[in-house]
Design an enzyme around this catalytic site. Structure first.
Site, mmCIF file in Angstrom:
data_model
loop_
_atom_site.group_PDB
_atom_site.id
_atom_site.type_symbol
_atom_site.label_atom_id
_atom_site.label_comp_id
_atom_site.label_asym_id
_atom_site.label_seq_id
_atom_site.Cartn_x
_atom_site.Cartn_y
_atom_site.Cartn_z
ATOM 1 N N ASP A 408 42.609 54.005 49.822
ATOM 2 C CA ASP A 408 43.835 53.247 49.659
ATOM 3 C C ASP A 408 43.549 51.836 49.146
ATOM 4 O OD1 ASP A 408 46.774 52.916 50.257
ATOM 5 O OD2 ASP A 408 45.973 51.379 51.609
ATOM 6 N N GLU A 461 43.087 55.016 44.735
ATOM 7 C CA GLU A 461 44.400 54.478 44.401
ATOM 8 C C GLU A 461 44.141 53.104 43.783
ATOM 9 O OE1 GLU A 461 48.612 52.877 46.192
ATOM 10 O OE2 GLU A 461 46.734 52.597 47.249
#
Length: 728
Positions: A408, A461
């Site tokens: 993330d 990401e």
């Protein structure tokens, strides 16, 4: 009975009595002062203390309390192993002396911890149930190099920080203690005095493998019994199954709000019963879970974790999660976890200023604090922190057989000025904005994962144009296997949100993504981030009346499944639910009683199976030879046509999209192969809720040159529809 302290100065006595002694083994346990052996213990609240031979059971000495301090001592006979017989108010306890045991962690463990190369960190630090010198108990160990003293507290010592002070192992900065006669299920924390001598808030274990149910914040001793896996065949074949030339379709889910059980609670057993069969039926290759690492606040959806080695207690015990992964593998479904090394919350019981100093984070808030998220940033330049994070990643991949991690917020790690104004950030050593320490950490992480967890995938990401995200580290890249294509997501949604009459002016919203589509190995995400915080659901974003909204959504999915790149959708996209995602509710499953919503679900199911069955749609996802524009410039009609091509012998597939509500008849498109082209998918089909405008299942070519080809198809293009045609 009151004793006179044997070889114990006033300062040491006071430190013991106040729970702040930094070298307890120097004064507790058995010692010899030249006049013979004696034993000293810290047992506040005890009424009587006997020292008993472990072998014979005979009393070998009695201890007396020193000045009502809770410190007991007395002379003993012999040097045999011993235990205490303690009379408490209302109970008598027999237990071994924690300070009778020698050094616990080996020099190699301590060296590897210091060098950030202890890749099985949870087997060394944290709480490990084991047997030492024939005595069952738990070995506790925690990294807190700047602490003045550390004690382990829990139910087993009435949460009294005086009872079990720990030993410091220099130079690694690790504190350790073996507590006998306790085991799995015990709750515990660490009581720490910082370098200034001040008592810190009690800290949860950074390497705990289990935690109490939130909002409680204690760590829990996990079971030492290894899970017995049955997925050897899956592990053997997953390397090939997750390669860039294979179909990968991820169903992103937040377990707690996917579907509620009858009682309202959801656990891993329920997920085995419901979620895995659903993913199989829908044709997804993987389930991707929002973070399940332990986190204090449910509303963060797991993105502010504190327990990077523990599955959250919200859904069951660690072995229950292992059982879920094993069941998914048995069903032919991979499991990917969202994993968050970019930041951590500043809850008092967590990692922030863990030993009274900026241990895991930077001391300077310009480097160590996320303004947007109110969280701390890891100090990626510190070896021990790198080792902690890498060991966490490997824990999920090796211990729980997880098939990949979606990392993330990578962009926030790569740039020192991420979401900061001038003067709010510190340049790197060359004066630049790149976070060189984070780059080094990411490269190290991905290199170690490739070596130790072959076949597992790492997904970034990353929302910027950082070069080489999926390039191997040996070639200077970051070393991820895949990257979320945030540009495709943004441009495509922006285009689809336009009223069709204006789409002709936004034609590059679809075409621009193909300029860079092969610069990385991409996943196309329609993730949870697109259906929260007032953005509306996907169906809400679509323009037009009710019929057009559903037709646009079907067309969006048709474009997505035909576009180069792996696929990811968040739960709720499969039912076209109207409302935004609510983490306290569940997917709007009753909506499937409406044929429009059921049609969307059926379309997504069929697209997944089509995508997996036709190599042309996935074989060359990362190869520009796998895509060819046929019509990319018909902005007046908002029509797009392209070929997807696989390996030699794979039938090519022509994809044609008409993104206006006007049917088009006799639309001529040149194709490379003469003969019949079967219409294998039409998003406007009646079974999906469409108007059934199409090409009757297929049609032959005509000998008319078009688009540089010797033959062509004269197609009927459905309104707001996408058709797939395969050369037979």
């Amino acid at each position: 009975m009151t004793a006179t302290a044997i070889a114990l100065d006033r300062g040491a006595l006071d430190a013991l009595a106040q729970g702040r002694h930094g070298d307890p083994f120097a004064v507790l346990g058995r010692h010899d002062d030249g006049d013979g052996p004696y034993v000293r213990a810290i047992l506040p609240g005890a009424l009587e203390v006997e020292v008993v031979s472990r072998d014979s059971g005979a009393t070998v000495g009695e201890l007396a309390e020193i000045e009502a301090t809770g410190v007991w001592e007395g002379r003993v006979r012999g040097v045999d192993p011993y235990l205490f017989r303690i009379t408490w108010p209302g109970a008598v306890q027999e237990i071994e002396d924690p300070y009778a045991f020698g050094l616990l962690l080996g020099d190699l463990d301590l060296h590897l911890i210091a060098e950030a190369r202890h890749f099985q960190l949870a087997s060394a630090l944290g709480a490990n149930a084991m047997t030492v010198d024939g005595v069952a108990g738990v070995r506790f160990a925690v990294w807190a190099p700047n602490a003045r003293s550390v004690a382990v507290i829990g139910d087993f010592n009435a949460w009294d920080s005086r009872r079990n002070p720990m030993r410091l192992r220099q130079p690694a900065g690790v504190w350790e203690l073996f507590v006998p006669r306790i085991g799995p299920g015990e709750r515990y924390k660490f009581a720490i005095h910082g370098p200034d001598g001040g008592r810190l808030p009690d800290k949860a274990d950074p390497v705990a493998r289990a935690y109490e149910m939130s909002p409680a914040t204690g760590s829990v001793v996990a079971s030492p019994e290894p899970y017995v896996w049955t997925d050897a065949d899956w592990i053997e074949r997953r390397t090939k199954a997750q390669e860039p030339d294979q179909p990968l379709s991820f169903y992103e889910a937040h377990l707690g709000s996917w579907m509620k059980a009858d009682g309202g609670e959801v656990d891993w057993a329920f997920a085995i019963e419901k979620l895995i069969p659903y993913a199989v039926d829908m044709g997804f290759t993987h389930i991707e879970l929002l973070p399940i690492t332990e986190h204090p606040f449910g509303g963060s959806w797991g993105y502010q974790p504190l327990g990077l080695f523990a599955p959250t207690a919200r859904y069951g015990a660690p072995e229950d999660f292992a059982r879920f992964v094993d069941a998914a593998h048995a069903a032919g479904v991979g499991v990917v976890l969202d994993w968050v090394p970019a930041h951590f919350p500043t809850d008092a019981h967590g990692l922030g200023r863990f030993d009274g100093t900026a241990l895991y984070e930077h001391a300077d808030p310009r480097e160590g604090f996320h303004i947007d998220w109110n969280t701390a940033i890891y100090n990626f330049g510190r070896r021990e922190v790198q080792g902690f994070l890498i060991a966490s990643a490997l824990h999920w991949l090796e211990t729980f057989h997880v098939d990949g991690l979606r990392v993330d917020a990578v962009a926030s790690m790569l740039y020192r000025d991420y979401s900061r104004k001038a003067g709010e950030w510190v340049p790197n050593q060359y004066g630049g904005r790149e976070n060189l320490e984070a780059v080094g950490f990411i490269q190290h992480l991905n290199a170690v994962v490739r070596e130790r967890a072959p076949g597992a995938i790492m997904i970034a990401e990353e929302s910027t144009a950082w070069p080489g995200v999926t390039r191997p580290t040996t070639e200077g890249g970051l070393g991820f296997h895949y990257k979320w294509n945030m540009g495709w997501m943004h441009d495509t949604l922006h285009y689809m949100e336009q009223d069709p009459i204006y789409r002709q002016h936004n034609h590059d919203g679809i075409t621009f993504g193909l300029v860079y589509a092969f610069s990385e190995k991409f996943v196309l995400p329609l993730s949870h981030d697109e259906v929260v915080h007032g953005k509306g659901s996907l169906i809400q974003k679509m323009p037009g009346d009710l019929w057009q909204k559903f037709a646009n959504l079907r067309a969006l999915y048709g474009m997505m499944w035909s576009h180069p790149g792996k696929k990811l959708v968040f739960m709720g996209a499969d039912t076209a639910q109207w409302r935004e995602w609510n983490h306290d509710d569940q997917v709007d499953w009753p909506a499937l009683d409406d044929p429009n919503h059921a049609g969307i679900q059926r379309l997504m199911r069929d697209l997944n199976h089509l995508y997996r069955a036709n190599p042309a749609l996935h074989r060359r996802d990362a190869d520009p030879a796998g895509f060819r524009w046929v019509v990319g410039d018909d902005n007046a009609n908002s029509v797009f046509a392209f070929l997807r091509v696989g390996d030699d012998g794979d039938a090519p597939i022509l994809v044609v999209a008409n993104l206006t509500p006007v049917p088009r008849h006799g639309y001529r498109i040149g194709v490379p192969i003469a003969g019949t082209w079967s219409e294998i998918m039409n998003t406007d089909a009646g079974i999906y809720g469409g108007s059934n405008v199409g090409n009757g299942g297929g049609l032959p070519t005509t000998d008319v040159e078009s688009h540089g080809e010797r033959q062509a198809l004269d197609l009927t293009l459905p309104p707001l529809g996408v058709v797939f045609l395969r050369a037979e």
